[in-house]
Scaffold this active site. Structure first.
Site: not given
Length: 106
Positions: A18, A22, A41, A76-77
């Site tokens: 993860y 990112h 963000y 992306w999802w």
């Protein structure tokens, strides 16, 4: 400025992956986030509970709401579905958090 926070879950054995994804976020994903009003963000991980805490500052709720409709967000999802809890459409399972305190700058 609108402040939003929400929680998500990453799979226990996927913390590093993860983070890696990112760290290597696609430039077109960053561009889309900015175009839809993301000013700031951040995502934090509680490794003991596999909980992700996301904090976001946006300028317009309606504009931000259209991020899910973009092709890059859908891509992306789909890319992230194997490392975190998602719905059938691959969108992350999220729990919106209520702000109960804010100390702002004067």
């Amino acid at each position: 400025m609108i402040r939003k926070a929400f929680a998500m879950k990453v799979f226990a054995d996927c913390h590093a992956e993860y983070q890696k994804r990112h760290d290597e976020i696609w430039p077109e994903m960053v561009e889309m986030l900015r175009e839809h009003g993301a000013q700031s963000y951040s995502i934090f991980l509680d490794a003991k509970t596999n909980t992700l805490f996301a904090y976001l500052e946006i300028d317009d709720e309606e504009r931000w709401g259209k991020t899910a409709e973009t092709e890059i967000c859908q891509k992306w999802w789909a890319y992230m579905k194997d490392v975190m809890e998602t719905h059938a459409d691959h969108s992350p399972v999220t729990v919106e958090l209520q702000e109960v305190f804010h100390l702002g700058n004067k």
